[in-house]
Scaffold this motif. Structure first.
Motif, PDB file in Angstrom:
ATOM      1  N   GLU A  35      35.964  22.052 -15.763  1.00  0.00           N
ATOM      2  CA  GLU A  35      36.306  22.817 -16.970  1.00  0.00           C
ATOM      3  C   GLU A  35      37.510  22.193 -17.667  1.00  0.00           C
ATOM      4  O   GLU A  35      37.554  22.123 -18.888  1.00  0.00           O
ATOM      5  CB  GLU A  35      36.582  24.289 -16.631  1.00  0.00           C
ATOM      6  CG  GLU A  35      35.337  25.125 -16.492  1.00  0.00           C
ATOM      7  CD  GLU A  35      34.458  25.113 -17.728  1.00  0.00           C
ATOM      8  OE1 GLU A  35      34.925  25.448 -18.833  1.00  0.00           O
ATOM      9  OE2 GLU A  35      33.266  24.760 -17.587  1.00  0.00           O
ATOM     10  N   ALA A  36      38.471  21.712 -16.883  1.00  0.00           N
ATOM     11  CA  ALA A  36      39.649  21.049 -17.466  1.00  0.00           C
ATOM     12  C   ALA A  36      39.232  19.765 -18.184  1.00  0.00           C
ATOM     13  O   ALA A  36      39.745  19.466 -19.271  1.00  0.00           O
ATOM     14  CB  ALA A  36      40.680  20.750 -16.376  1.00  0.00           C
ATOM     15  N   GLN A  37      38.290  19.022 -17.601  1.00  0.00           N
ATOM     16  CA  GLN A  37      37.790  17.797 -18.250  1.00  0.00           C
ATOM     17  C   GLN A  37      37.089  18.135 -19.565  1.00  0.00           C
ATOM     18  O   GLN A  37      37.298  17.458 -20.571  1.00  0.00           O
ATOM     19  CB  GLN A  37      36.812  17.061 -17.337  1.00  0.00           C
ATOM     20  CG  GLN A  37      37.446  16.332 -16.196  1.00  0.00           C
ATOM     21  CD  GLN A  37      36.405  15.640 -15.327  1.00  0.00           C
ATOM     22  OE1 GLN A  37      35.303  16.152 -15.101  1.00  0.00           O
ATOM     23  NE2 GLN A  37      36.747  14.463 -14.838  1.00  0.00           N
ATOM     24  N   LYS A  38      36.261  19.162 -19.553  1.00  0.00           N
ATOM     25  CA  LYS A  38      35.550  19.572 -20.771  1.00  0.00           C
ATOM     26  C   LYS A  38      36.548  19.977 -21.861  1.00  0.00           C
ATOM     27  O   LYS A  38      36.395  19.611 -23.017  1.00  0.00           O
ATOM     28  CB  LYS A  38      34.606  20.741 -20.477  1.00  0.00           C
ATOM     29  CG  LYS A  38      33.400  20.384 -19.657  1.00  0.00           C
ATOM     30  CD  LYS A  38      32.610  21.650 -19.394  1.00  0.00           C
ATOM     31  CE  LYS A  38      31.324  21.414 -18.678  1.00  0.00           C
ATOM     32  NZ  LYS A  38      30.573  22.670 -18.487  1.00  0.00           N
ATOM     33  N   LYS A  39      37.541  20.751 -21.458  1.00  0.00           N
ATOM     34  CA  LYS A  39      38.554  21.201 -22.413  1.00  0.00           C
ATOM     35  C   LYS A  39      39.308  20.005 -22.993  1.00  0.00           C
ATOM     36  O   LYS A  39      39.583  19.956 -24.190  1.00  0.00           O
ATOM     37  CB  LYS A  39      39.506  22.175 -21.718  1.00  0.00           C
ATOM     38  CG  LYS A  39      40.405  22.933 -22.640  1.00  0.00           C
ATOM     39  CD  LYS A  39      41.123  24.024 -21.873  1.00  0.00           C
ATOM     40  CE  LYS A  39      41.606  25.121 -22.757  1.00  0.00           C
ATOM     41  NZ  LYS A  39      40.598  25.929 -23.382  1.00  0.00           N
ATOM     42  N   GLU A  40      39.618  19.029 -22.154  1.00  0.00           N
ATOM     43  CA  GLU A  40      40.326  17.832 -22.605  1.00  0.00           C
ATOM     44  C   GLU A  40      39.493  17.052 -23.624  1.00  0.00           C
ATOM     45  O   GLU A  40      40.008  16.629 -24.664  1.00  0.00           O
ATOM     46  CB  GLU A  40      40.663  16.940 -21.405  1.00  0.00           C
ATOM     47  CG  GLU A  40      41.436  15.699 -21.781  1.00  0.00           C
ATOM     48  CD  GLU A  40      41.734  14.794 -20.590  1.00  0.00           C
ATOM     49  OE1 GLU A  40      42.441  13.799 -20.797  1.00  0.00           O
ATOM     50  OE2 GLU A  40      41.252  15.060 -19.476  1.00  0.00           O
ATOM     51  N   ILE A  41      38.207  16.884 -23.356  1.00  0.00           N
ATOM     52  CA  ILE A  41      37.327  16.169 -24.285  1.00  0.00           C
ATOM     53  C   ILE A  41      37.282  16.895 -25.624  1.00  0.00           C
ATOM     54  O   ILE A  41      37.465  16.290 -26.685  1.00  0.00           O
ATOM     55  CB  ILE A  41      35.903  16.019 -23.700  1.00  0.00           C
ATOM     56  CG1 ILE A  41      35.915  15.021 -22.537  1.00  0.00           C
ATOM     57  CG2 ILE A  41      34.905  15.576 -24.771  1.00  0.00           C
ATOM     58  CD1 ILE A  41      34.626  14.994 -21.732  1.00  0.00           C
ATOM     59  N   THR A  42      37.042  18.201 -25.574  1.00  0.00           N
ATOM     60  CA  THR A  42      36.952  19.000 -26.797  1.00  0.00           C
ATOM     61  C   THR A  42      38.275  18.959 -27.562  1.00  0.00           C
ATOM     62  O   THR A  42      38.286  18.756 -28.779  1.00  0.00           O
ATOM     63  CB  THR A  42      36.563  20.455 -26.464  1.00  0.00           C
ATOM     64  OG1 THR A  42      35.309  20.451 -25.779  1.00  0.00           O
ATOM     65  CG2 THR A  42      36.428  21.298 -27.725  1.00  0.00           C
ATOM     66  N   ASN A  43      39.390  19.134 -26.855  1.00  0.00           N
ATOM     67  CA  ASN A  43      40.699  19.112 -27.517  1.00  0.00           C
ATOM     68  C   ASN A  43      41.000  17.745 -28.131  1.00  0.00           C
ATOM     69  O   ASN A  43      41.590  17.670 -29.213  1.00  0.00           O
ATOM     70  CB  ASN A  43      41.802  19.517 -26.538  1.00  0.00           C
ATOM     71  CG  ASN A  43      41.766  21.000 -26.218  1.00  0.00           C
ATOM     72  OD1 ASN A  43      41.143  21.789 -26.915  1.00  0.00           O
ATOM     73  ND2 ASN A  43      42.420  21.377 -25.140  1.00  0.00           N
ATOM     74  N   ASN A  44      40.604  16.675 -27.457  1.00  0.00           N
ATOM     75  CA  ASN A  44      40.822  15.329 -28.015  1.00  0.00           C
ATOM     76  C   ASN A  44      40.009  15.127 -29.287  1.00  0.00           C
ATOM     77  O   ASN A  44      40.496  14.546 -30.254  1.00  0.00           O
ATOM     78  CB  ASN A  44      40.493  14.248 -26.982  1.00  0.00           C
ATOM     79  CG  ASN A  44      41.560  14.127 -25.912  1.00  0.00           C
ATOM     80  OD1 ASN A  44      42.709  14.485 -26.122  1.00  0.00           O
ATOM     81  ND2 ASN A  44      41.167  13.629 -24.759  1.00  0.00           N
ATOM     82  N   TYR A  45      38.761  15.615 -29.293  1.00  0.00           N
ATOM     83  CA  TYR A  45      37.943  15.515 -30.507  1.00  0.00           C
ATOM     84  C   TYR A  45      38.606  16.318 -31.639  1.00  0.00           C
ATOM     85  O   TYR A  45      38.736  15.831 -32.768  1.00  0.00           O
ATOM     86  CB  TYR A  45      36.502  16.022 -30.273  1.00  0.00           C
ATOM     87  CG  TYR A  45      35.731  16.063 -31.565  1.00  0.00           C
ATOM     88  CD1 TYR A  45      35.024  14.949 -32.007  1.00  0.00           C
ATOM     89  CD2 TYR A  45      35.773  17.182 -32.390  1.00  0.00           C
ATOM     90  CE1 TYR A  45      34.361  14.965 -33.227  1.00  0.00           C
ATOM     91  CE2 TYR A  45      35.119  17.203 -33.613  1.00  0.00           C
ATOM     92  CZ  TYR A  45      34.407  16.096 -34.024  1.00  0.00           C
ATOM     93  OH  TYR A  45      33.764  16.106 -35.236  1.00  0.00           O
ATOM     94  N   LEU A  46      39.003  17.561 -31.340  1.00  0.00           N
ATOM     95  CA  LEU A  46      39.592  18.421 -32.368  1.00  0.00           C
ATOM     96  C   LEU A  46      40.919  17.852 -32.887  1.00  0.00           C
ATOM     97  O   LEU A  46      41.214  17.954 -34.079  1.00  0.00           O
ATOM     98  CB  LEU A  46      39.772  19.846 -31.827  1.00  0.00           C
ATOM     99  CG  LEU A  46      38.466  20.591 -31.520  1.00  0.00           C
ATOM    100  CD1 LEU A  46      38.759  21.895 -30.792  1.00  0.00           C
ATOM    101  CD2 LEU A  46      37.639  20.824 -32.780  1.00  0.00           C
ATOM    102  N   ALA A  47      41.706  17.236 -32.019  1.00  0.00           N
ATOM    103  CA  ALA A  47      42.959  16.592 -32.451  1.00  0.00           C
ATOM    104  C   ALA A  47      42.652  15.423 -33.385  1.00  0.00           C
ATOM    105  O   ALA A  47      43.327  15.229 -34.402  1.00  0.00           O
ATOM    106  CB  ALA A  47      43.753  16.115 -31.231  1.00  0.00           C
ATOM    107  N   LEU A  48      41.613  14.686 -33.053  1.00  0.00           N
ATOM    108  CA  LEU A  48      41.177  13.563 -33.891  1.00  0.00           C
ATOM    109  C   LEU A  48      40.798  14.067 -35.280  1.00  0.00           C
ATOM    110  O   LEU A  48      41.245  13.532 -36.295  1.00  0.00           O
ATOM    111  CB  LEU A  48      40.000  12.864 -33.210  1.00  0.00           C
ATOM    112  CG  LEU A  48      39.460  11.582 -33.810  1.00  0.00           C
ATOM    113  CD1 LEU A  48      40.528  10.506 -33.839  1.00  0.00           C
ATOM    114  CD2 LEU A  48      38.259  11.097 -32.991  1.00  0.00           C
TER     115      LEU A  48
END
Length: 173
Positions: A35-48
């Motif tokens: 779940e932490a990995q998924k959140k990190e991927i999503t947050n990185n996309y949204l930050a981009l």
């Protein structure tokens, strides 16, 4: 002899219970890590995406690298072989697109690559999205360019100066 068998049975039962508890704890840790990995991927996309709204090409490059790394660390689970191969292929394409974005400092080139990345990201979003996250597929009606957002509010990353609020929600997860 009976006492020995009973003692052996009790010891084995205790050992089996300890192993079951240990497996449950490990499984819970793995679920939490995933779940932490998924959140990190999503947050990185949204930050981009947010960096495109502010037209910050250096931050775009930095966050594209972060997205690239978080995608590399992710492994698909609970898929059959065909789905696993397809998911792995699409993940590799996303990693390559993120690498292309980070390799240039030209914001217009970065945005063009982000268009492709966003379409491919949406295809895998159900696998990447953390449990308590809602994502919206948004589209600019003038150009058909798509992006994902965690809010229904439109903030167009392709034309932030002229058409910041131009767009519409097409789907959600």
């Amino acid at each position: 002899m009976k006492k020995l068998v009973i003692i052996a049975f009790i010891c084995l039962s205790s050992l089996a219970q300890a192993q079951l508890t240990s497996k449950q704890e490990v499984a819970a840790e793995l679920v939490e890590k995933r779940e932490a990995q998924k959140k990190e991927i999503t947050n990185n996309y949204l930050a981009l995406k947010s960096n495109f709204i502010t037209s910050d090409s250096l931050a775009v490059a930095k966050n594209a690298l972060a997205l690239q790394q978080s995608l590399k660390n992710f492994r698909f689970k609970k898929l059959n072989l065909e789905q696993m191969n397809e998911g792995t292929k699409k993940r590799k394409e996303l990693i390559e697109l993120a690498a292309e974005i980070s390799a240039t400092k030209n914001i217009n080139k970065q945005r063009k690559i982000f268009e492709s990345l966003s379409v491919k990201f949406w295809d895998l979003a159900p696998k990447f999205k953390a449990e308590n996250t809602k994502l919206y597929l948004q589209v600019c009606p003038m150009t058909s360019a798509k992006w994902l957002s965690d809010s229904k509010e439109i903030k167009n990353p392709y034309y932030p100066k002229n058409m910041l609020t131009c767009g519409e929600v097409k789907a959600s997860l």
